[in-house]
Design a protein around this motif. Structure first.
Motif, short mmCIF file in Angstrom:
data_model
loop_
_atom_site.label_atom_id
_atom_site.label_comp_id
_atom_site.label_asym_id
_atom_site.label_seq_id
_atom_site.Cartn_x
_atom_site.Cartn_y
_atom_site.Cartn_z
N GLY A 1 34.22 8.02 -20.55
CA GLY A 1 32.77 7.93 -20.75
C GLY A 1 32.09 8.31 -19.44
N TYR A 2 30.98 9.00 -19.54
CA TYR A 2 30.25 9.42 -18.34
C TYR A 2 28.79 9.64 -18.68
CZ TYR A 2 31.41 13.84 -20.58
OH TYR A 2 31.60 14.84 -21.51
N THR A 3 27.93 9.38 -17.71
CA THR A 3 26.50 9.61 -17.85
C THR A 3 26.00 10.23 -16.55
OG1 THR A 3 26.24 7.67 -19.27
CG2 THR A 3 24.25 8.51 -18.23
N VAL A 4 25.23 11.29 -16.66
CA VAL A 4 24.60 11.91 -15.50
C VAL A 4 23.13 11.49 -15.48
CG1 VAL A 4 24.05 14.08 -14.33
CG2 VAL A 4 26.20 13.86 -15.61
N LEU A 5 22.65 11.08 -14.33
CA LEU A 5 21.25 10.69 -14.21
C LEU A 5 20.35 11.88 -14.53
CD1 LEU A 5 21.42 8.62 -10.90
CD2 LEU A 5 21.52 7.80 -13.25
N PRO A 6 19.20 11.63 -15.16
CA PRO A 6 18.34 12.74 -15.59
C PRO A 6 18.02 13.77 -14.51
CG PRO A 6 17.59 10.69 -16.57
CD PRO A 6 18.70 10.33 -15.61
N GLY A 7 17.77 13.37 -13.29
CA GLY A 7 17.44 14.32 -12.23
C GLY A 7 18.59 15.17 -11.73
N HIS A 8 19.80 14.88 -12.21
CA HIS A 8 20.99 15.61 -11.75
C HIS A 8 21.70 16.36 -12.88
CE1 HIS A 8 20.79 13.85 -7.74
NE2 HIS A 8 20.49 12.71 -8.33
N ARG A 9 21.08 16.40 -14.03
CA ARG A 9 21.72 17.06 -15.18
C ARG A 9 21.66 18.58 -15.04
NH1 ARG A 9 19.37 12.77 -19.64
NH2 ARG A 9 20.82 11.12 -19.01
N ARG A 10 22.60 19.21 -15.76
CA ARG A 10 22.70 20.67 -15.81
C ARG A 10 22.99 21.29 -14.43
NH1 ARG A 10 21.94 22.59 -20.54
NH2 ARG A 10 21.50 24.68 -19.80
N GLN A 11 23.73 20.54 -13.62
CA GLN A 11 24.10 21.02 -12.29
C GLN A 11 25.61 21.00 -12.07
OE1 GLN A 11 21.74 19.17 -9.13
NE2 GLN A 11 20.20 18.65 -10.66
N GLY A 12 26.38 20.60 -13.07
CA GLY A 12 27.83 20.58 -12.95
C GLY A 12 28.42 19.21 -12.65
N TYR A 13 27.60 18.17 -12.57
CA TYR A 13 28.14 16.85 -12.25
C TYR A 13 28.95 16.24 -13.39
CZ TYR A 13 25.49 16.88 -7.95
OH TYR A 13 25.01 17.21 -6.71
N ALA A 14 28.56 16.49 -14.63
CA ALA A 14 29.34 15.95 -15.75
C ALA A 14 30.75 16.54 -15.74
CB ALA A 14 28.65 16.24 -17.09
N ARG A 15 30.86 17.83 -15.49
CA ARG A 15 32.19 18.45 -15.41
C ARG A 15 32.98 17.88 -14.23
NH1 ARG A 15 33.49 22.47 -18.61
NH2 ARG A 15 35.02 23.35 -17.19
N ALA A 16 32.32 17.64 -13.11
CA ALA A 16 33.01 17.07 -11.94
C ALA A 16 33.51 15.66 -12.26
CB ALA A 16 32.07 17.05 -10.74
N MET A 17 32.69 14.86 -12.94
CA MET A 17 33.11 13.50 -13.31
C MET A 17 34.28 13.55 -14.29
SD MET A 17 29.62 11.40 -13.97
CE MET A 17 28.14 11.94 -13.18
N LEU A 18 34.16 14.40 -15.31
CA LEU A 18 35.22 14.50 -16.31
C LEU A 18 36.51 15.00 -15.66
CD1 LEU A 18 36.22 14.28 -19.20
CD2 LEU A 18 35.27 16.57 -19.62
#
Length: 197
Positions: free
Chosen positions: A102-119
């Motif tokens: 499970g992962y959530t990216v804060l709204p101000g950091h979305r669409r920058q590659g952080y979800a992929r980094a977390m996953l």
């Protein structure tokens, strides 16, 4: 919003959210949760949805303290140190060796590659654990961003689940041995990434 190209690989490290930090956040105490975690958490960590999740995780730890290494942690961008979201597993591996991410990216950091980094960091962790045989992800059928995030990580659609509150979710799984093989072939790409829980 930052429109940095996704080709620049993001890096994250995870910061533990102790039972005390989780309880503070569930109670809406952002300052207390931040102090316990040792990082400045965002207001998003005390929104209604986050408070419910963190309360659930605090209760989970009260029942089973051994789940601590597996559950939700703050995700911090490296090298700048900004908290960009939270990520973890829903708990330790079950009897069949399955863990769910499970992962959530804060709204101000979305669409920058952080979800992929977390996953990526979660999958590296799962692949390194001898007790993990399968990694599962459940994603809302309308969550196109998260559906795009798991593409390329070897997940296969295995079914659907749904309820009145959460709606329809698509269930994906990837075998841990496939992650280990993938990790060996891409180790040069992720060398040096801080991925520890």
């Amino acid at each position: 919003m930052n429109h940095e190209p996704l080709s620049i690989s993001k890096r994250v490290r995870f910061v533990e959210l102790s039972a005390k930090a989780l309880r503070a956040l569930a109670d809406g105490d952002l300052a207390g949760g931040s102090a316990e975690a040792g990082v400045a958490l965002d207001e998003y960590f005390v929104c209604d949805r986050a408070r419910w999740i963190f309360g659930y995780r605090a209760d989970q730890l009260a029942k089973d303290p051994s789940a601590a290494p597996w559950i939700t942690r703050a995700a911090v961008s490296e090298p700048d140190g900004a908290v960009v979201g939270d990520a973890g597993f829903h708990g330790p591996p079950d009897e069949a060796g399955m863990v769910e991410v499970g992962y959530t990216v804060l709204p101000g950091h979305r669409r920058q590659g952080y979800a992929r980094a977390m996953l990526r960091a979660l999958l590296v962790r799962a692949a390194a654990e001898p007790g993990v045989r399968t990694v599962r992800a459940r994603i809302g059928s309308d969550n196109t961003a998260s559906l795009a995030t798991i593409a390329g990580f070897g997940f296969t659609r295995v079914g659907e689940q749904g309820n009145e509150r959460d709606g329809l979710a698509i269930v994906f799984e990837v075998p841990a041995d496939a992650l280990q093989a993938q990790r060996r072939t891409t180790s040069a790409d992720t060398a040096g990434d801080p991925v520890g829980p």
